[in-house]
Design a protein around this motif. Structure first.
Motif, short mmCIF file in Angstrom:
data_model
loop_
_atom_site.label_atom_id
_atom_site.label_comp_id
_atom_site.label_asym_id
_atom_site.label_seq_id
_atom_site.Cartn_x
_atom_site.Cartn_y
_atom_site.Cartn_z
N ILE A 195 27.96 -59.86 -20.26
CA ILE A 195 28.93 -58.98 -19.60
C ILE A 195 30.30 -59.08 -20.26
CG2 ILE A 195 30.22 -58.64 -17.45
CD1 ILE A 195 27.56 -59.47 -16.01
N LYS A 196 30.77 -60.29 -20.53
CA LYS A 196 32.13 -60.42 -21.06
C LYS A 196 32.21 -60.13 -22.55
CE LYS A 196 32.07 -65.50 -21.65
NZ LYS A 196 32.39 -65.61 -23.09
N ASP A 197 31.10 -60.25 -23.27
CA ASP A 197 31.13 -60.05 -24.72
C ASP A 197 30.75 -58.64 -25.15
OD1 ASP A 197 31.81 -62.70 -24.94
OD2 ASP A 197 29.78 -63.40 -25.41
N ASN A 198 30.28 -57.82 -24.21
CA ASN A 198 29.79 -56.50 -24.58
C ASN A 198 30.24 -55.44 -23.57
OD1 ASN A 198 28.45 -54.27 -25.51
ND2 ASN A 198 26.38 -55.07 -25.13
N PRO A 199 31.42 -54.86 -23.75
CA PRO A 199 31.92 -53.85 -22.81
C PRO A 199 31.02 -52.63 -22.68
CG PRO A 199 33.65 -54.59 -24.30
CD PRO A 199 32.37 -55.14 -24.83
N GLU A 200 30.19 -52.37 -23.69
CA GLU A 200 29.31 -51.19 -23.66
C GLU A 200 27.93 -51.53 -23.11
OE1 GLU A 200 30.68 -48.30 -24.40
OE2 GLU A 200 32.52 -49.46 -24.78
N LEU A 201 27.78 -52.71 -22.55
CA LEU A 201 26.48 -53.16 -22.04
C LEU A 201 25.93 -52.20 -20.99
CD1 LEU A 201 24.39 -55.58 -21.75
CD2 LEU A 201 25.86 -56.36 -19.88
N ASN A 202 24.65 -51.91 -21.07
CA ASN A 202 23.96 -51.17 -20.01
C ASN A 202 23.58 -52.17 -18.92
OD1 ASN A 202 22.40 -49.63 -18.33
ND2 ASN A 202 20.94 -48.97 -19.90
N ILE A 203 24.30 -52.12 -17.82
CA ILE A 203 24.14 -53.12 -16.77
C ILE A 203 22.75 -53.10 -16.15
CG2 ILE A 203 24.88 -51.80 -14.75
CD1 ILE A 203 26.16 -55.30 -15.72
#
Length: 352
Positions: A195-203
């Motif tokens: 979560i903190k390392d990838n702002p574009e993460l598909n949650i």
């Protein structure tokens, strides 16, 4: 996504979940089906749900007003009366279609109506998917005090359909993300790191693992006598903040996740002071939380009323506030006693 088996009920995902829903309705031969929605889910989620629901049973829709302020006994009375007037009996099924307010309140309504009827949770927000709908906790608030009235009651099944997440705001997605961060800090640091390392993460990719973690904890401690208390990481201070902002006319309400995020920063500070939680990780938590949620303005005058509300936390015993604290990531300690001054110091640390 692979189905997950909870203590007495399955958690099914995506399209398969609707096939399983049809099977259970047919097998149980319910006399009637009631669907609890709020204004938002009636408009945005109900049409999809009805397209995918395969049953010939009679269906009635009960609609309530959205919002945490309506998660109370008065709303329950309205739903109980509606079900009674519409002919609900002990062989009826209640389906909750909505976020945490709907699943919490709906589960409580079902588990107490005629001493208990079956219910099925279909969460439509990230928060309700990864937390509120899973684990058998039902209930409502008492004034601004969170979840003071309720019972442990398990649904017959849970349907997790990530398509409903397209109907909620980015702010609500961030709110649910706080619970995933909680699971990361306490059980699987990979979740927090992603979560903190990838702002574009598909949650959506983190939903299944989050539910796995909660289910594993609940299987070990269904009634929150011991290890299940870890699921309250960040919630002791967070609930106090959430309740205070809810009751204050001068404050804009915070979402549950926004308040819990602040709580995790504060409780990480307390963990550092009492248990030696590493300082660099404390800094990492604070920076990550503020990057995701921004900074909430907590005034020194807010501290005492927040603390007073914390005294009503359900984990407290004999008037003492009990905390879950971290020795390190994935290494927690429950039932920690914390001095009042240290709680206030933690709020000041968040403000720095």
């Amino acid at each position: 996504m692979t189905s997950i088996q909870a203590v007495t009920y399955p958690i099914h995902f995506e399209e398969k979940a609707y096939d399983e829903l049809a099977k259970i309705i047919a097998t149980k031969n319910y006399s009637s089906i009631f669907i609890l929605v709020d204004d938002n889910t009636l408009e945005c989620c109900y049409p999809r749900f009805m397209q995918l629901l395969n049953t010939n049973k009679p269906i009635e829709v009960i609609q309530i007003t959205p919002g945490e302020v309506y998660k109370n006994i008065e709303t329950c009375v309205g739903v109980w009366n509606a079900m009674t007037e519409l002919g609900a009996d002990r062989r009826s099924l209640l389906i909750t279609l909505g976020g945490g307010v709907i699943t919490d309140l709906g589960g409580f309504v079902a588990s107490t109506f005629k001493r208990g009827i079956d219910f099925i949770n279909i969460p439509t927000t990230l928060l309700s998917m990864v937390d509120a709908s899973v684990g058998g906790k039902t209930g409502v608030d008492l004034g601004v005090l969170k979840n003071q009235i309720g019972v442990f009651a398990n649904p017959e099944m849970i349907v997790i359909d990530p398509e409903y997440l397209h109907t909620v705001t980015p702010r609500e997605i961030r709110s649910g993300t706080a619970e995933i961060i909680k699971y990361g800090m306490t059980h699987d640091i990979n979740l927090f790191n992603q979560i903190k390392d990838n702002p574009e993460l598909n949650i959506v990719d983190l939903i299944h693992r989050s539910i796995e973690i909660k289910n594993e904890v609940v299987l070990e401690d269904p009634k929150e006598k011991s290890v299940r208390k870890v699921l309250n990481w960040g919630h002791t201070i967070g609930h106090g903040i959430e309740s205070y902002f809810l009751e204050s006319d001068a404050k804009e309400n915070l979402t549950h996740g926004e308040a819990i995020a602040i709580g995790m920063v504060c409780e990480a500070y307390i963990s550092h002071k009492l248990l030696g939680f590493p300082k660099e990780k404390l800094t990492d938590i604070k920076e990550a939380i503020i990057a995701i949620y921004g900074k909430t303005n907590l005034l020194e005058d807010d501290f005492t009323p927040i603390f007073d509300l914390m005294k009503h936390d359900k984990k407290n015993v004999g008037g003492e506030i009990n905390f879950v604290l971290l020795n390190d990531y994935q290494n927690f300690k429950i039932d920690c006693k914390v001095q009042n001054q240290l709680i206030k110091d933690s709020l000041e640390f968040y403000n720095l």
